[in-house]
Design a protein around this motif. Structure first.
Motif, short mmCIF file in Angstrom:
data_model
loop_
_atom_site.label_atom_id
_atom_site.label_comp_id
_atom_site.label_asym_id
_atom_site.label_seq_id
_atom_site.Cartn_x
_atom_site.Cartn_y
_atom_site.Cartn_z
N HIS A 134 8.05 -0.01 3.29
CA HIS A 134 9.06 -0.72 2.48
C HIS A 134 10.19 0.23 2.09
N LEU A 135 9.83 1.46 1.70
CA LEU A 135 10.84 2.44 1.31
C LEU A 135 11.54 3.05 2.52
N ALA A 136 10.77 3.33 3.58
CA ALA A 136 11.32 4.05 4.73
C ALA A 136 12.11 3.15 5.68
N PHE A 137 11.67 1.90 5.82
CA PHE A 137 12.29 1.02 6.81
C PHE A 137 12.71 -0.35 6.26
N GLY A 138 12.50 -0.57 4.98
CA GLY A 138 12.92 -1.83 4.40
C GLY A 138 12.02 -3.01 4.71
N LEU A 139 10.77 -2.77 5.10
CA LEU A 139 9.84 -3.85 5.43
C LEU A 139 9.21 -4.42 4.16
N ASP A 140 8.56 -5.56 4.32
CA ASP A 140 7.88 -6.19 3.19
C ASP A 140 6.70 -5.32 2.78
N ARG A 141 6.56 -5.06 1.49
CA ARG A 141 5.50 -4.18 1.02
C ARG A 141 4.19 -4.92 0.78
N GLY A 142 4.15 -6.21 0.97
CA GLY A 142 2.93 -6.97 0.74
C GLY A 142 2.92 -7.60 -0.65
N LYS A 143 2.03 -8.57 -0.85
CA LYS A 143 1.99 -9.30 -2.11
C LYS A 143 0.71 -9.03 -2.90
N SER A 149 6.44 1.53 -8.35
CA SER A 149 5.24 0.90 -7.81
C SER A 149 4.10 1.89 -7.91
N LEU A 150 2.87 1.39 -8.01
CA LEU A 150 1.70 2.26 -8.17
C LEU A 150 0.58 1.79 -7.25
N ILE A 151 -0.04 2.73 -6.55
CA ILE A 151 -1.18 2.39 -5.71
C ILE A 151 -2.15 3.56 -5.67
N PHE A 152 -3.44 3.26 -5.74
CA PHE A 152 -4.49 4.26 -5.57
C PHE A 152 -4.97 4.19 -4.13
N THR A 153 -5.20 5.34 -3.51
CA THR A 153 -5.57 5.34 -2.10
C THR A 153 -6.52 6.47 -1.76
N SER A 154 -7.06 6.42 -0.57
CA SER A 154 -7.95 7.45 -0.04
C SER A 154 -7.85 7.41 1.48
N ILE A 155 -7.74 8.58 2.09
CA ILE A 155 -7.65 8.62 3.55
C ILE A 155 -8.97 8.22 4.20
N LYS A 156 -10.03 8.08 3.39
CA LYS A 156 -11.33 7.65 3.90
C LYS A 156 -11.47 6.13 3.90
N SER A 157 -10.47 5.42 3.40
CA SER A 157 -10.50 3.97 3.35
C SER A 157 -9.36 3.39 4.18
N GLU A 158 -9.70 2.74 5.29
CA GLU A 158 -8.67 2.15 6.15
C GLU A 158 -7.91 1.05 5.43
N SER A 159 -8.60 0.30 4.59
CA SER A 159 -7.96 -0.78 3.86
C SER A 159 -6.90 -0.26 2.89
N LEU A 160 -7.26 0.78 2.13
CA LEU A 160 -6.30 1.36 1.18
C LEU A 160 -5.14 2.04 1.89
N ILE A 161 -5.42 2.72 2.99
CA ILE A 161 -4.36 3.37 3.75
C ILE A 161 -3.40 2.33 4.32
N SER A 162 -3.94 1.21 4.76
CA SER A 162 -3.10 0.14 5.30
C SER A 162 -2.15 -0.38 4.22
N LYS A 163 -2.66 -0.58 3.02
CA LYS A 163 -1.81 -1.06 1.92
C LYS A 163 -0.80 0.01 1.50
N THR A 164 -1.23 1.27 1.54
CA THR A 164 -0.31 2.37 1.23
C THR A 164 0.81 2.43 2.25
N LYS A 165 0.47 2.22 3.51
CA LYS A 165 1.47 2.22 4.57
C LYS A 165 2.49 1.12 4.35
N GLY A 166 2.03 -0.03 3.80
CA GLY A 166 2.96 -1.11 3.51
C GLY A 166 4.01 -0.70 2.49
N PHE A 167 3.58 0.01 1.43
CA PHE A 167 4.53 0.50 0.43
C PHE A 167 5.47 1.53 1.03
N PHE A 168 4.91 2.43 1.85
CA PHE A 168 5.73 3.47 2.49
C PHE A 168 6.77 2.84 3.41
#
Length: 385
Positions: free
Chosen positions: A270-279, A249-268
């Motif tokens: 998914h790997l760490a706890f088996g949650l849905d990574r988003g669509k 999976s690939l995602i671009f992010t920045s700690i200055k963007s809450e939206s991107l961090i939120s989507k990055t957290k979804g991917f994380f």
């Protein structure tokens, strides 16, 4: 005698309509058994064979985080774990963990997280988080600094090669250990992506799946978006090719963007706890890339973006080598010799401890004096002989 008769006595019959409510609050399926003992034995057998609908064991996963030196690994990790604390430079290999509750009455899921510092200079330390035990539930996160494209390919290549080599080595050791156990059933210890890809996975015959789930994060997107459009196109298409080639999976992010961090957290998560990574899926080079594994293809990525150069003249051995040569034409890679020179943490001002440092200086002086005295004694010993 009376006691033995009592132990062997059958329990009262349980009405058929109540059998399914005897255990697990109604989760037990209706059985043809007549006694509570038989119902309990059937439940134990169901759990041991994995037939139970509700697991009571703690779920544990391992996540190995690595990437560019000073690329924002710790900052991204802290945000993904919802920890409000200032990030500090990672020394060698650091361990932390995350926990998440699945419900009020169930145990918490645990994620064991290893973070490799120093960029590529300490790649040998991959042997610490990658073990015969951890590979059963291991995921890898590679964070690449988008603001430093001249070091991007070298960092990616060396870290992934070191990780793959260790995974292969540990997998072989683990499989040998399993086969050596008497009566042990054969089982696959490494969750190889090649074994779980659906038949309609894009370019299935042309890719080389990474042995464990892989997430590639392009950090510092806020700086990257200020680059020239042509350079951004080269970086974006190259990382899309790498991610698709490795089924990552690939995602671009920045700690200055809450939206991107939120989507990055979804991917994380998914790997760490088996949650849905988003669509969410975004392949537009003018926007942050968000591409879950399996949502891209070589036909969508296109050919390597290079102008005024005949690709056939590059003499590439395979597609990965071709993309590397094209990328390095645009972004000549920096020498990694400087990256191997690590600063001594004991001399780093940010870790200053006056009392401890004073004792350290004294001990260093005593050590030097001891070395000089030892050298003299050895010389005298040689003269005597």
């Amino acid at each position: 005698m009376a006691a033995s008769q009592q132990m062997g006595r059958r329990l009262p019959e349980i009405p058929q309509e109540k059998k399914k409510n005897v255990l697990n609050g109604g989760l037990m399926p209706t059985l043809g058994s007549d006694t509570l003992w038989e119902l309990a034995a059937a439940e134990v057998e169901s759990r041991e064979t994995g037939g139970g609908e509700e697991e009571e064991t703690v779920h544990e996963r391992s996540v190995f985080l690595m990437g560019s030196k000073a690329g924002g690994k710790t900052s991204i990790l802290l945000r993904c774990l919802d920890r409000d604390e200032p990030p500090k430079p990672t020394l060698a290999m650091e361990y932390t963990f995350g926990r998440r509750a699945r419900g009020h009455s169930t145990p918490k899921d645990i994620a064991h997280i290893w973070e490799l510092g120093g960029g590529t200079s300490l790649s040998d330390l991959v042997q610490i988080p990658i073990t015969p035990v951890s590979i059963r539930s291991l995921s890898v996160i590679l964070i690449l600094d988008l603001s430093k494209p001249n070091a991007l390919w070298g960092t990616m290549e060396k870290l992934l090669q070191a990780t793959q080599a260790q995974l292969k080595k540990v997998s072989a050791q683990a499989q040998q250990a399993e086969k050596a156990k008497p009566g042990a059933k054969h089982q696959t210890l490494v969750h190889s992506a090649a074994r779980i890809l659906p038949k309609d996975y894009p370019d299935r015959e042309l890719i080389s799946p990474f042995p464990v789930p892989l997430l590639i994060i392009g950090s510092k997107y806020d700086t990257f978006q200020e680059f020239d459009s042509d350079k951004k196109k080269v970086i974006s298409k190259t990382l899309r090719f790498i991610a698709h080639y490795y089924t990552a999976s690939l995602i671009f992010t920045s700690i200055k963007s809450e939206s991107l961090i939120s989507k990055t957290k979804g991917f994380f998560s998914h790997l760490a706890f088996g949650l849905d990574r988003g669509k969410t899926v975004s392949c537009d080079a003018t926007k942050p890339l968000i591409i879950p594994a399996g949502c891209d293809s070589f036909s969508q990525i296109g050919s390597p973006p290079i102008a005024d150069v005949d690709i056939t003249s590059l003499h590439a051995r395979n597609p990965m080598d071709l993309w590397k040569k094209v990328y390095e034409r645009v972004f000549p890679q920096e020498s990694t010799s400087e990256q191997r020179e690590l600063k001594d943490p004991a001399k780093d001002p940010q870790y200053s401890e006056p009392q401890i440092d004073a004792v350290r200086v004294q001990k260093d002086q005593e050590l030097e004096q001891y070395k000089r005295n030892a050298a003299k004694s050895w010389k005298g010993l040689e003269l005597d002989t």
